[in-house]
Design a protein around this motif. Structure first.
Motif, PDB file in Angstrom:
ATOM      1  N   ASN A   1       7.250  -3.866  -8.868  1.00 19.33           N
ATOM      2  CA  ASN A   1       8.152  -5.235  -7.861  1.00 19.33           C
ATOM      3  C   ASN A   1       6.842  -5.094  -6.473  1.00 19.33           C
ATOM      4  OD1 ASN A   1       8.053  -3.057  -5.104  1.00 19.33           O
ATOM      5  ND2 ASN A   1       9.207  -2.129  -7.907  1.00 19.33           N
ATOM      6  N   ASP A   2       5.539  -5.222  -6.899  1.00 16.98           N
ATOM      7  CA  ASP A   2       3.782  -5.092  -6.059  1.00 16.98           C
ATOM      8  C   ASP A   2       3.597  -6.138  -4.909  1.00 16.98           C
ATOM      9  OD1 ASP A   2       3.009  -6.075  -8.529  1.00 16.98           O
ATOM     10  OD2 ASP A   2       1.778  -5.157  -8.431  1.00 16.98           O
TER      11      ASP A   2
ATOM     12  N   GLU B   1       5.560  -8.421  -3.152  1.00 19.00           N
ATOM     13  CA  GLU B   1       6.575  -8.940  -1.750  1.00 19.00           C
ATOM     14  C   GLU B   1       5.991  -7.772  -1.285  1.00 19.00           C
ATOM     15  OE1 GLU B   1       7.883 -10.486   1.607  1.00 19.00           O
ATOM     16  OE2 GLU B   1       6.813 -11.316  -0.126  1.00 19.00           O
ATOM     17  N   LYS B   2       4.386  -7.949   0.045  1.00 18.05           N
ATOM     18  CA  LYS B   2       4.262  -6.552   0.313  1.00 18.05           C
ATOM     19  C   LYS B   2       4.315  -7.115   1.827  1.00 18.05           C
ATOM     20  CE  LYS B   2       0.651  -6.073  -2.782  1.00 18.05           C
ATOM     21  NZ  LYS B   2       0.698  -5.016  -3.518  1.00 18.05           N
TER      22      LYS B   2
ATOM     23  N   LYS C   1      10.596  -1.414   0.775  1.00 16.43           N
ATOM     24  CA  LYS C   1       9.962  -1.580   1.666  1.00 16.43           C
ATOM     25  C   LYS C   1       9.586  -2.375   3.601  1.00 16.43           C
ATOM     26  CE  LYS C   1       8.686  -5.109  -2.520  1.00 16.43           C
ATOM     27  NZ  LYS C   1       6.952  -4.204  -2.802  1.00 16.43           N
TER      28      LYS C   1
END
Length: 347
Positions: free
Chosen positions: A83-84, A86-87, A113
């Protein structure tokens, strides 16, 4: 892999076995309404899939629906959850997904997040029947993770819901919505202010309200999808943002809505046996298919081919029997004697 995760995987397998046993029991009793609606939609939207595969698809969709709620714990336990992409959180966004795979539990990823204000957009049925359970789940998640965030649940079918969502965005809330589940004002059968969209092997009609909110508030839309991979682990992919770039409102709403369905179509085509909306997606068809029908029918001339070609289906609700026209989504009550006669044709 930790022992906690191994224990969860074992529990999931047992849960899946129970679901399959339950549904096979219902099949033996002809309690097949949900199956036949799923099968009718599969035949319309993905006609290349053999009818012989529909039952296994039905079972897998049901297992996915049960397991995704169970698997919310994996967000806390799995270090290798994908799930990387959307930072950044920052300003509000409109997160839009579809009812695929791990979708409902994926809201937890946004919270982890740093999205601390979320408005969950649901239809009226979900709002009435599930709001309390959803809130309880988030209270439990807050305690589990030791984090604080605000979540509101919005009934998209009530009057003034668009203005409510616009106001929430102004207050710093991001929206979390389902493209294939939010019916809009007056419900899913209200076909006013909709546009036609090519989708899979058919054409649907869709509201454009989420795109309108994006336009008026200049809030970017973030499409994302969640599904189970070949190892049965949840994957969440955040896709390229859609932002206003100077179009007029009509063009922006139409292009954005079509773009969203195009994105989801790609993933549904690949992971079709994880898509919940097979049970009800016919509601998004044109009203001529849904409502312009001849309500009369006769049993004369019905043959085994009508069933093997998936034009017709039989099911019971408790002891009441029905004949289902799968092409027109029309249900006809029939007597027990008529049911037995038609069932003998199939057998």
């Amino acid at each position: 892999m930790t022992q906690d995760i191994l224990t969860l995987r074992e529990s999931r397998t047992k849960l899946r076995d129970k679901i399959i046993e339950r549904e096979n029991g219902k099949r033996a009793q002809n309690q097949l309404k949900d199956y036949h609606f799923l099968s009718a939609n599969l035949s319309r939207f993905m006609p290349h899939l053999p009818l012989e595969e529909h039952w296994d698809i039905y079972l897998n969709v049901l297992c996915t629906m049960m397991l995704r709620d169970f698997d919310v714990h994996l967000v806390s336990l799995a270090d290798n959850l994908y799930n990387d992409s959307e930072k950044t959180v920052g300003s509000p966004k409109i997160y839009i997904t579809c009812h695929l795979g791990f979708c409902k539990a994926s809201i937890s990823l946004l919270i982890l997040k740093g999205v601390d204000k979320i408005a969950l957009v649901v239809d009226q049925n979900t709002y009435i029947k599930q709001s309390a359970a959803i809130q309880a789940m988030h209270d439990k998640f807050k305690a589990l993770k030791g984090i604080d965030y605000n979540i509101k649940i919005i009934n998209v079918e009530k009057s003034g819901s668009v203005l409510e969502m616009i106001q929430l965005i102004k207050e710093g809330y991001s929206l979390f919505a389902y493209m294939d589940g939010n019916s809009g004002y007056k419900g899913v059968y209200n076909k006013e202010r909709t546009i036609e969209i090519p989708f899979l092997n058919s054409t649907i009609v869709s509201r454009t309200g989420l795109s309108a909110i994006s336009y008026f508030t200049k809030t970017p839309i973030v499409p994302f999808v969640s599904y189970y991979d070949e190892n049965d682990f949840p994957v969440t992919e955040f896709l390229e943002e859609i932002s206003f770039s100077g179009e007029n409102i009509s063009l922006y709403m139409e292009n954005t809505t079509k773009q969203l369905y195009k994105v989801f179509e790609k993933y549904i085509t690949k992971h079709y046996n994880q898509w919940e909306s097979w049970f009800y997606f016919h509601k998004y068809l044109d009203e001529k298919i849904l409502f312009d029908k001849d309500n009369s029918f006769t049993l004369e001339g019905i043959t085994n081919e009508d069933f093997t070609s998936n034009n017709l289906g039989l099911f019971k609700i408790n002891e009441d029997a029905f004949l289902f026209n799968k092409k027109e989504y029309q249900i006809y009550p029939i007597t027990a004697e008529q049911f037995n006669k038609l069932n003998a044709i199939i057998l």
